[in-house]
Design a protein around this motif. Sequence first.
Motif, PDB file in Angstrom:
ATOM      1  N   ASP A 163      43.059  56.709  53.535  1.00 21.48           N
ATOM      2  CA  ASP A 163      42.477  56.030  52.227  1.00 21.48           C
ATOM      3  C   ASP A 163      42.789  56.659  50.930  1.00 21.48           C
ATOM      4  O   ASP A 163      43.230  56.057  49.836  1.00 21.48           O
ATOM      5  CB  ASP A 163      41.063  55.464  52.479  1.00 21.48           C
ATOM      6  N   ALA A 164      42.784  58.157  50.926  1.00 21.29           N
ATOM      7  CA  ALA A 164      42.862  59.084  49.707  1.00 21.29           C
ATOM      8  C   ALA A 164      44.185  58.950  49.442  1.00 21.29           C
ATOM      9  O   ALA A 164      44.716  58.858  48.191  1.00 21.29           O
ATOM     10  CB  ALA A 164      42.348  60.451  50.164  1.00 21.29           C
ATOM     11  N   VAL A 165      45.280  58.911  50.424  1.00 20.91           N
ATOM     12  CA  VAL A 165      46.732  58.856  50.020  1.00 20.91           C
ATOM     13  C   VAL A 165      46.939  57.508  49.661  1.00 20.91           C
ATOM     14  O   VAL A 165      47.442  57.292  48.453  1.00 20.91           O
ATOM     15  CB  VAL A 165      47.534  58.817  51.460  1.00 20.91           C
ATOM     16  N   ARG A 166      46.324  56.312  50.107  1.00 21.96           N
ATOM     17  CA  ARG A 166      46.618  55.175  49.328  1.00 21.96           C
ATOM     18  C   ARG A 166      46.177  54.829  48.128  1.00 21.96           C
ATOM     19  O   ARG A 166      46.914  54.418  47.294  1.00 21.96           O
ATOM     20  CB  ARG A 166      46.247  54.057  50.523  1.00 21.96           C
ATOM     21  N   LYS A 167      45.136  55.469  47.939  1.00 26.89           N
ATOM     22  CA  LYS A 167      44.447  55.327  46.489  1.00 26.89           C
ATOM     23  C   LYS A 167      44.932  56.503  45.294  1.00 26.89           C
ATOM     24  O   LYS A 167      44.675  56.291  44.257  1.00 26.89           O
ATOM     25  CB  LYS A 167      42.914  55.602  46.342  1.00 26.89           C
ATOM     26  N   GLY A 168      46.025  57.241  46.058  1.00 29.44           N
ATOM     27  CA  GLY A 168      46.609  58.376  45.054  1.00 29.44           C
ATOM     28  C   GLY A 168      45.540  59.375  44.752  1.00 29.44           C
ATOM     29  O   GLY A 168      45.731  60.212  43.723  1.00 29.44           O
ATOM     30  N   THR A 169      44.427  59.551  45.378  1.00 32.79           N
ATOM     31  CA  THR A 169      43.666  60.582  45.393  1.00 32.79           C
ATOM     32  C   THR A 169      44.137  61.996  45.487  1.00 32.79           C
ATOM     33  O   THR A 169      44.123  63.092  45.113  1.00 32.79           O
ATOM     34  CB  THR A 169      42.206  60.536  46.220  1.00 32.79           C
ATOM     35  N   VAL A 170      45.018  62.034  46.796  1.00 33.16           N
ATOM     36  CA  VAL A 170      45.942  63.193  47.024  1.00 33.16           C
ATOM     37  C   VAL A 170      47.482  62.773  47.175  1.00 33.16           C
ATOM     38  O   VAL A 170      47.458  61.444  47.333  1.00 33.16           O
ATOM     39  CB  VAL A 170      45.416  63.613  48.447  1.00 33.16           C
ATOM     40  N   PHE A 196      48.885  42.008  36.720  1.00 29.92           N
ATOM     41  CA  PHE A 196      49.926  42.198  35.852  1.00 29.92           C
ATOM     42  C   PHE A 196      49.641  41.457  34.132  1.00 29.92           C
ATOM     43  O   PHE A 196      49.807  42.145  33.277  1.00 29.92           O
ATOM     44  CB  PHE A 196      51.214  41.442  36.167  1.00 29.92           C
ATOM     45  N   ILE A 197      48.830  40.555  34.381  1.00 24.99           N
ATOM     46  CA  ILE A 197      48.357  39.528  33.115  1.00 24.99           C
ATOM     47  C   ILE A 197      47.328  40.508  32.401  1.00 24.99           C
ATOM     48  O   ILE A 197      47.642  40.973  31.175  1.00 24.99           O
ATOM     49  CB  ILE A 197      47.775  38.605  33.362  1.00 24.99           C
ATOM     50  N   MET A 198      46.484  41.298  33.078  1.00 21.89           N
ATOM     51  CA  MET A 198      45.558  42.211  32.443  1.00 21.89           C
ATOM     52  C   MET A 198      46.189  43.344  31.668  1.00 21.89           C
ATOM     53  O   MET A 198      45.705  43.719  30.811  1.00 21.89           O
ATOM     54  CB  MET A 198      44.534  42.586  33.255  1.00 21.89           C
ATOM     55  N   MET A 199      46.900  43.833  32.651  1.00 20.66           N
ATOM     56  CA  MET A 199      47.609  45.209  31.945  1.00 20.66           C
ATOM     57  C   MET A 199      48.379  44.892  30.657  1.00 20.66           C
ATOM     58  O   MET A 199      48.630  45.931  29.928  1.00 20.66           O
ATOM     59  CB  MET A 199      48.298  45.874  33.338  1.00 20.66           C
ATOM     60  N   LEU A 259      51.029  53.265  32.678  1.00 20.44           N
ATOM     61  CA  LEU A 259      51.906  53.270  34.006  1.00 20.44           C
ATOM     62  C   LEU A 259      50.780  53.513  35.147  1.00 20.44           C
ATOM     63  O   LEU A 259      51.175  53.044  36.341  1.00 20.44           O
ATOM     64  CB  LEU A 259      53.023  54.540  33.815  1.00 20.44           C
ATOM     65  N   ASP A 260      49.615  54.258  35.028  1.00 17.31           N
ATOM     66  CA  ASP A 260      48.778  54.552  36.001  1.00 17.31           C
ATOM     67  C   ASP A 260      48.169  52.739  36.252  1.00 17.31           C
ATOM     68  O   ASP A 260      48.077  52.762  37.626  1.00 17.31           O
ATOM     69  CB  ASP A 260      47.591  55.350  35.656  1.00 17.31           C
ATOM     70  N   GLY A 261      48.135  52.101  35.432  1.00 18.38           N
ATOM     71  CA  GLY A 261      47.646  50.861  35.680  1.00 18.38           C
ATOM     72  C   GLY A 261      48.486  50.011  36.569  1.00 18.38           C
ATOM     73  O   GLY A 261      47.987  49.141  37.392  1.00 18.38           O
ATOM     74  N   TYR A 262      49.699  49.899  36.088  1.00 21.09           N
ATOM     75  CA  TYR A 262      50.829  49.198  36.647  1.00 21.09           C
ATOM     76  C   TYR A 262      51.124  49.867  38.168  1.00 21.09           C
ATOM     77  O   TYR A 262      51.144  49.059  39.282  1.00 21.09           O
ATOM     78  CB  TYR A 262      52.199  49.265  35.798  1.00 21.09           C
ATOM     79  N   ASP A 263      50.927  51.246  38.279  1.00 22.33           N
ATOM     80  CA  ASP A 263      50.938  51.929  39.571  1.00 22.33           C
ATOM     81  C   ASP A 263      49.858  51.227  40.446  1.00 22.33           C
ATOM     82  O   ASP A 263      50.312  50.830  41.664  1.00 22.33           O
ATOM     83  CB  ASP A 263      50.891  53.279  39.361  1.00 22.33           C
ATOM     84  N   ARG A 265      49.678  50.450  44.774  1.00 22.31           N
ATOM     85  CA  ARG A 265      48.916  50.880  45.546  1.00 22.31           C
ATOM     86  C   ARG A 265      47.923  49.506  46.029  1.00 22.31           C
ATOM     87  O   ARG A 265      47.047  49.640  46.549  1.00 22.31           O
ATOM     88  CB  ARG A 265      47.861  51.775  44.925  1.00 22.31           C
ATOM     89  N   GLU A 266      48.278  48.403  45.277  1.00 23.02           N
ATOM     90  CA  GLU A 266      47.643  47.125  45.357  1.00 23.02           C
ATOM     91  C   GLU A 266      46.256  47.381  45.392  1.00 23.02           C
ATOM     92  O   GLU A 266      45.469  46.682  46.341  1.00 23.02           O
ATOM     93  CB  GLU A 266      48.228  46.555  46.628  1.00 23.02           C
ATOM     94  N   LEU A 267      45.560  47.788  44.410  1.00 25.96           N
ATOM     95  CA  LEU A 267      44.243  47.858  44.326  1.00 25.96           C
ATOM     96  C   LEU A 267      43.608  46.922  43.770  1.00 25.96           C
ATOM     97  O   LEU A 267      44.371  46.074  42.983  1.00 25.96           O
ATOM     98  CB  LEU A 267      43.810  49.144  43.590  1.00 25.96           C
ATOM     99  N   PRO A 268      42.342  46.595  44.059  1.00 28.80           N
ATOM    100  CA  PRO A 268      41.738  45.279  43.398  1.00 28.80           C
ATOM    101  C   PRO A 268      41.589  45.621  41.794  1.00 28.80           C
ATOM    102  O   PRO A 268      41.621  46.680  41.216  1.00 28.80           O
ATOM    103  CB  PRO A 268      40.387  45.429  43.894  1.00 28.80           C
ATOM    104  N   VAL A 269      41.618  44.535  40.670  1.00 24.63           N
ATOM    105  CA  VAL A 269      41.536  44.636  39.449  1.00 24.63           C
ATOM    106  C   VAL A 269      40.286  45.343  38.927  1.00 24.63           C
ATOM    107  O   VAL A 269      40.602  46.012  37.808  1.00 24.63           O
ATOM    108  CB  VAL A 269      41.698  43.348  38.738  1.00 24.63           C
ATOM    109  N   GLU A 270      39.587  45.506  39.589  1.00 22.37           N
ATOM    110  CA  GLU A 270      38.129  46.127  39.058  1.00 22.37           C
ATOM    111  C   GLU A 270      38.447  47.599  38.958  1.00 22.37           C
ATOM    112  O   GLU A 270      37.860  48.470  38.292  1.00 22.37           O
ATOM    113  CB  GLU A 270      37.068  45.934  40.305  1.00 22.37           C
TER     114      GLU A 270
END
Length: 416
Positions: free
Chosen positions: A104-111, A303-306, A372-376, A381-386
């Motif tokens: 999960d840490a890899v998927r979220k970009g923590t590491v 996409f709309i929010m970002m 770019l972090d937001g679009y990433d 990473r397909e994280l929720p909009v929250e």
Amino acid sequence: MISTVITISVRRLLHNPVELLLTFVVPVVFFSVFALIFGSGIGIGRTPKVKVAIATTDHNDSSRSLAEALADSDGLRVLAIENGDKTQGKKKHPVQQDINRVTDAVRKGTVAIGILIGRDKSGSLKAELLTDASDQVAPQVVSAIVSREIAIAEARFAQMNGESLLVRKPSVEHPSADNSEGSEVERATSRDSDVGDRMLPTESVSIIDVMSDGKSNPVVSLYAAGIAVMFLLFGASGGGGVLLEERENTTLDRLLSSQLTMDQLLLGKWFYLTLLGFVQVTVMFLWGQIVFGIDLLGHLDGFIMMTLVTSGAAAAFGLFLATLCKTRGQLNGLSVIMILTMSALGGSMVPRYVMSEKMREMGLWTFNAWALDGYDKVFWRELPVESLWPQLAVLMGCGVAFLLVARALAVRWEFN
């Protein structure tokens, strides 16, 4: 007559500050930016420390020793993943027991990399690298480090069991000697440095991409986002320059002499530039979906929010530059320097994973990096909009700040 033409051209150049700026200052600025990026990163044979998390698939002492050796490596920064994905710095025993938490840490970009250490059926040490395919440098760096440490660990294990290691090295010290002296010799050695320099078996380390499986060309969406943010800035600065043209041809004076206020004028320009930027980016991503297979409809809410917030921040930045300058020529020169510098530091031109830690921190002073972090998070990473709230908050804060400064600078037009 040729000398006269040359003299006139030189005088025109010397009396044109913007042309002097673009001719001599811009190349130096960009040379400095890219020298800082690559001079402290891959350009000198070194890469920034890669953030990794380590987990063992067994409770073997040799696996734990290998994990501790990796924690002491100069090329790795081992993080301990705690509850809530909070990270701490390098610890003496940075081994994780929960493999899913590392994934999960890899998927979220923590590491950047997750390292799973264990043994295969034959009892040899092996490692699986859980990678993020958007970073093309980290897997190669970590793979080389892990392979070397595995070879050293196996060498030590063999020595503890009384075995000898055979390392074949060519002898080039006496080329004129006989065949027994000039040929390759077998020598037993106990030095870890010799072991680490051997050709290592690739089967000891396997690379597993945990991000791109089942996705529709997500890397292209990241490139599209980088280009889109940069052109948003250029478009907004060009749209803001209309204010200077209206000032020069007295259209602005006539507008302000009516019932239109400066607040209304700036807000009207800001809304127009924001909507124009939103349409511009939407068209780009629609084209990407049709031609390159970007999954825009599957990530439409993020996409709309970002895009709305990024377009608003870019529009406010364009108005800030316009009110800061006195002429359209000044705006052109200043906008080129600032936008290209922000794009280079923020990741629109150079991937941020090749930058040093300090350069990445500098990039956070540009809203290119936040966008770019937001679009990433949305496309890769397909994280929720929250999870977008840090990026959205920073971009909205930048937009409000630029608008307020632009309004303060526009006071001079009201009194003139």
